[in-house]
Design an enzyme around this catalytic site. Structure first.
Site, PDB file in Angstrom:
ATOM      1  N   ARG A  15     -13.994  -1.702   9.748  1.00  0.00           N
ATOM      2  CA  ARG A  15     -13.222  -2.372  10.793  1.00  0.00           C
ATOM      3  C   ARG A  15     -12.507  -1.344  11.670  1.00  0.00           C
ATOM      4  NH1 ARG A  15      -9.803  -6.326   7.009  1.00  0.00           N
ATOM      5  NH2 ARG A  15     -10.025  -4.476   5.670  1.00  0.00           N
ATOM      6  N   TYR A  94      -1.937  -3.110   8.354  1.00  0.00           N
ATOM      7  CA  TYR A  94      -1.673  -3.611   7.010  1.00  0.00           C
ATOM      8  C   TYR A  94      -1.141  -2.453   6.179  1.00  0.00           C
ATOM      9  CZ  TYR A  94      -4.390  -7.865   7.945  1.00  0.00           C
ATOM     10  OH  TYR A  94      -4.846  -9.060   8.451  1.00  0.00           O
ATOM     11  N   GLU A 118       0.994  -7.941   7.126  1.00  0.00           N
ATOM     12  CA  GLU A 118       1.001  -8.981   6.084  1.00  0.00           C
ATOM     13  C   GLU A 118       2.372  -9.567   5.803  1.00  0.00           C
ATOM     14  OE1 GLU A 118       1.755  -5.137   3.849  1.00  0.00           O
ATOM     15  OE2 GLU A 118       0.481  -5.770   5.519  1.00  0.00           O
ATOM     16  N   ASP A 270      -5.054  -6.401  -3.136  1.00  0.00           N
ATOM     17  CA  ASP A 270      -4.267  -5.585  -2.206  1.00  0.00           C
ATOM     18  C   ASP A 270      -2.796  -5.538  -2.589  1.00  0.00           C
ATOM     19  OD1 ASP A 270      -6.079  -4.477  -0.421  1.00  0.00           O
ATOM     20  OD2 ASP A 270      -6.103  -6.235   0.873  1.00  0.00           O
TER      21      ASP A 270
END
Length: 370
Positions: A15, A94, A118, A270
């Site tokens: 990404r 993030y 987040e 995560d």
């Protein structure tokens, strides 16, 4: 403001933090955009497209880090990037700090301004910068779980939908938020038997309204989880407390009670994972076995579908990034107090309460610093 974007260096992460359309939006608003050459290729965006959008192509990541005011990324920086941290830099990405003490310490030591996608919570309680990745991870969790149930990968050899005259697979989803709901959509669509657990009765009522008799809803208690996973072919861990380490709801002891060759997909990895047996894996070696149970614990699941993931993520992050670029982080937070929830570190202080509680560190209210 000078806005930067570098190639992600996490293993198998394709990404990118800015797409050419985003670059054009920043340029049109009067800002400079610096892109490391090749940063968008993994998601299908060429250097020529960034140039056409008005971005400046830069040879190395170091040049970008050193030259910009705000760095826009997807994943948390890795140790080899810590040396680029500095006091006047805004990092917009993030972070998942509750699962990464070394990164937390490095950011605090540098005094940099860390904005975590987040932990941004809107007035309506939604988590808009996490939502698109939660949707993708939830849908992917069933796809990946189905694959690793195949005997080739050590699974039990069960087809989720079954066929006439055979049992359907049993799927247990722990957590009924965005990840769990999206997992449920795919699981129901594939014809499996689905049980979903959550601590919120209103959330369970909502899920019951959406899916009706096609699913079983249960209150998330230790007993209900233990009993449900005994019959499960596939367990999806989709627990989230924004900014905090995920609670360990799937105990190691439960594995011995599960059917051999069953699969656990821990989407909460995560934030440290919601299974006691979770450890981070990567797309090139995604699974491992504990007590006969296959574990899939990839820490960047949406990275497997980078084109979709990048577009979905940047659709959500752009307006907040533009606000920081236009006003600076401090004024952007004053104008829109919602943005305060996204700031995790500021001037050497830990400004996210849940992260501070996870590490038993001192918490500072950002409003007292602005």
């Amino acid at each position: 403001m000078k806005i930067g974007c570098v190639k992600e260096i996490k293993n198998r992460e394709y990404r990118v933090g800015l797409i050419p359309d985003n670059a054009k939006s920043y340029v049109n608003a009067g800002h400079e955009v610096w892109i490391e050459k090749g940063a968008g290729l993994g998601s299908g965006f060429t250097d020529a497209e960034y140039e056409k959008a008005g971005a400046k192509l830069v040879d190395t990541a170091k040049e970008v880090w050193d030259g910009v005011d705000m760095m826009v990324k997807v994943k948390e920086p890795l140790p080899e990037e810590y040396g680029y941290f500095r006091k006047d830099l805004v990092l917009f990405t993030y972070l998942h700090l509750a699962a990464d003490k070394p990164l937390t310490d490095a950011m605090l030591a540098s005094g940099m301004k860390g904005f975590a996608y987040e932990t941004l919570i809107e007035r309506d309680g939604s988590i808009p910068l996490l939502a698109p990745m939660s949707q993708i991870a939830g849908r992917l969790s069933i796809q990946e779980g189905a694959k690793y149930l195949e005997k080739t990968f050590g699974g039990s050899g069960v087809l989720l939908s079954g066929v006439p005259g055979t049992p359907k697979a049993n799927i247990v989803i722990i957590g009924g938020g965005s990840v769990g709901t999206n997992a449920c959509k795919i699981a129901v669509g594939m014809g499996a038997n689905v049980t979903i657990l959550d601590i919120s009765l209103p959330r369970l009522a909502y899920l019951d309204d959406i899916f009706g008799a096609r699913i079983q809803t249960l209150v998330s208690t230790d007993t209900n989880i233990e009993n449900a996973v005994k019959e499960a072919d596939l367990v999806i861990g989709s627990v989230l407390i924004p900014g905090k380490a995920a609670p360990k709801l799937m105990k190691k002891a439960y594995l011995k009670e599960m059917k051999p060759g069953s699969v656990i997909v821990d989407v909460a990895v995560d934030q440290g994972g919601c299974c006691e047996t979770t450890k981070v894996t990567y797309h090139d070696d995604p699974i491992y076995e504990v007590d006969g149970i296959i574990h899939y614990c990839v820490g960047n699941m949406p990275g497997a579908v980078p084109r979709t993931s990048t577009i979905a993520l940047t659709n959500a992050t752009l307006r907040y990034g533009l606000a920081i670029a236009e006003h600076g982080l401090e004024e952007a937070c004053r104008k829109n107090p919602v943005m305060i929830s996204g700031v995790n570190t500021y001037d050497g202080k830990l400004t996210c309460k849940n992260v501070a509680e996870s590490f038993q560190m001192e918490y500072t209210d950002l409003q007292s610093l602005l």
